[in-house]
Design an enzyme around this catalytic site. Structure first.
Site, mmCIF file in Angstrom:
data_model
loop_
_atom_site.group_PDB
_atom_site.id
_atom_site.type_symbol
_atom_site.label_atom_id
_atom_site.label_comp_id
_atom_site.label_asym_id
_atom_site.label_seq_id
_atom_site.Cartn_x
_atom_site.Cartn_y
_atom_site.Cartn_z
ATOM 1 N N LYS A 117 30.415 68.004 -11.940
ATOM 2 C CA LYS A 117 31.106 69.125 -11.472
ATOM 3 C C LYS A 117 32.279 69.568 -12.447
ATOM 4 O O LYS A 117 32.775 70.824 -12.386
ATOM 5 C CB LYS A 117 31.559 68.976 -10.061
ATOM 6 C CG LYS A 117 30.306 68.978 -8.986
ATOM 7 C CD LYS A 117 30.473 69.161 -7.806
ATOM 8 C CE LYS A 117 29.384 69.431 -7.011
ATOM 9 N NZ LYS A 117 29.241 69.590 -5.425
ATOM 10 N N LYS A 199 18.929 68.941 -10.381
ATOM 11 C CA LYS A 199 18.718 68.894 -9.168
ATOM 12 C C LYS A 199 18.908 70.201 -8.535
ATOM 13 O O LYS A 199 19.869 70.896 -9.029
ATOM 14 C CB LYS A 199 19.710 68.087 -8.371
ATOM 15 C CG LYS A 199 20.886 68.408 -7.891
ATOM 16 C CD LYS A 199 21.642 67.343 -7.150
ATOM 17 C CE LYS A 199 22.820 67.882 -6.266
ATOM 18 N NZ LYS A 199 22.505 68.766 -5.335
ATOM 19 N N LYS A 202 23.094 73.968 -3.549
ATOM 20 C CA LYS A 202 23.019 75.077 -2.713
ATOM 21 C C LYS A 202 24.158 75.930 -3.570
ATOM 22 O O LYS A 202 24.108 77.230 -3.403
ATOM 23 C CB LYS A 202 23.440 75.023 -1.370
ATOM 24 C CG LYS A 202 24.687 74.078 -1.064
ATOM 25 C CD LYS A 202 24.825 73.959 0.316
ATOM 26 C CE LYS A 202 25.150 72.586 0.971
ATOM 27 N NZ LYS A 202 26.179 71.749 0.104
#
Ligand code: ATP
Ligand code: MG
Length: 334
Positions: A117, A199, A202
């Site tokens: 992230k 992966k 969302k």
């Protein structure tokens, strides 16, 4: 009082960072629903976690309500399970702080989600992103959870949770139950349709990379049609065929067929036929959730009432554990 009939405890949470994807559904939410009858379940909308990516305030509010509606739409009964919003139970933030002080900088720095992230949002590598696993540990430990249904991507965070709990128990005596991850056999890691080595998420900015639970039939057909595959044009599961492997996993999760059956079904057929079948299976899987969501989201007062009752139920349990942990640490009690 503990009795033999006491059900084992399950906790899991999902961030209101977007609309749930097929990955969230197959990797986590479907198991949440499957565990709902046999366990004492606590399911949360993890809004505290989601501010690490600084959502727009109105958007956060709307997504929180929507995610709550999704949890009911997958079939969770708010009377039987405790379904709540994380920020409504202040014990999460309080225990999260305490656990920060029982976690070494080096062990938190090893978390791959933090690294991923930080790379994705280089302009906002905040301390909250770093402290995410300790807040997640608090989420789990507050309810003395035995099992945590998650996708593979969260396994490392569960390991650090166990390490923190074990360390705290070692210092102060049994305080927290050590949780086990509950990871499904298939679907535990659904990959991006556009970059099948990553992966499905969302919060991905490329909407073609994921299927959202709210996508309509045409959108699902279109996204699966444009999913990245390979030039071999043969449906079989093999190393290096990440795109096809992913579609096979999705098809397997939605139909219950194993890989051998799928290979046989599409023997001699091309990716066109295969993708059409995958799309139909996904549509059939998601349509009931979408319909129920649309019904629930129109009834805000019902959702608010469920949220309020859920927060009260959750807080009773969470505060008990928080008080115990605070006492052990030595905070002055009034
Ligand atoms: P974000 O991109 O905001 O982190 P996310 O899609 O990763 O969103 P989370 O709210 O972080 O969703 O995770 C909710 C649950 O869904 C977790 O249990 C996580 O392990 C699971 N999950 C997330 N992505 C996948 C995936 N691609 N396949 C299977 N399970 C997944
Ligand atoms: Mg995530």
């Amino acid at each position: 009082m503990e009795t033999n009939e006491k059900k084992q405890v399950v906790l899991s949470a999902i961030q209101p960072t977007g609309t749930p994807t097929l990955g969230n559904y197959l990797g986590a939410l479907k198991n949440w629903k499957n565990m709902a009858d046999d366990y004492e379940c606590y399911y949360a909308v993890a809004d505290l976690h989601s501010i690490t990516v600084r959502p727009e305030p109105a958007q956060l509010r709307r997504k929180t309500l929507e995610m709550y509606a999704f949890l009911l739409a997958i079939g969770l009964d708010p009377e039987k399970n405790t379904v709540f919003v994380q920020s409504h139970v202040s014990a999460h933030a309080q225990l999260g702080w305490i656990l920060n002080c029982y976690t070494q900088f080096g062990e938190a720095a090893r978390m791959t989600q933090f690294k991923d992230k930080s790379e994705k949002h280089p302009e906002n590598v905040n301390v909250g992103l770093f402290a995410y696993p300790m807040l997640m540990a608090a989420d789990i430990l507050l309810y003395q959870a035995n099992y945590v249904p998650i996708g593979v991507d969260q396994k490392q965070h569960l390991e650090i949770t166990r390490n923190i709990a074990d360390r705290f128990n070692g210092l102060y005596g049994e305080t927290f139950t050590l949780p086990e991850p509950f990871i499904g056999k298939t679907g535990a890691k659904i990959m991006s349709l556009q970059e099948p080595t990553k992966k499905m998420s969302k919060s991905d900015t490329n909407v073609k990379a994921f299927i959202s639970v709210l996508d309509d039939t045409d959108t699902i057909v279109h996204k699966i049609k444009s999913a990245v595959t390979d030039s071999e044009a043969r449906v079989h599961y093999a190393q290096g065929k990440d795109g096809v492997n992913n579609l096979m996993t999705i098809y397997s999760c939605c139909t219950g067929k194993d890989f051998a059956e799928i290979e046989k079904e599409f023997d001699g057929k091309g990716y066109g036929d295969f993708k059409a079948a995958v799309a139909q299976a996904v549509v059939a899987e998601l349509a009931p959730v979408r319909d129920e969501f649309n019904r629930l989201i129109a009834d805000k007062s019902y959702l608010n009432a469920c949220m309020e009752a859920g927060a009260q139920k959750a807080a009773r349990v969470a505060n008990r554990t928080l008080r115990k942990a605070m006492k052990r640490v030595g905070f002055y009690q009034l």
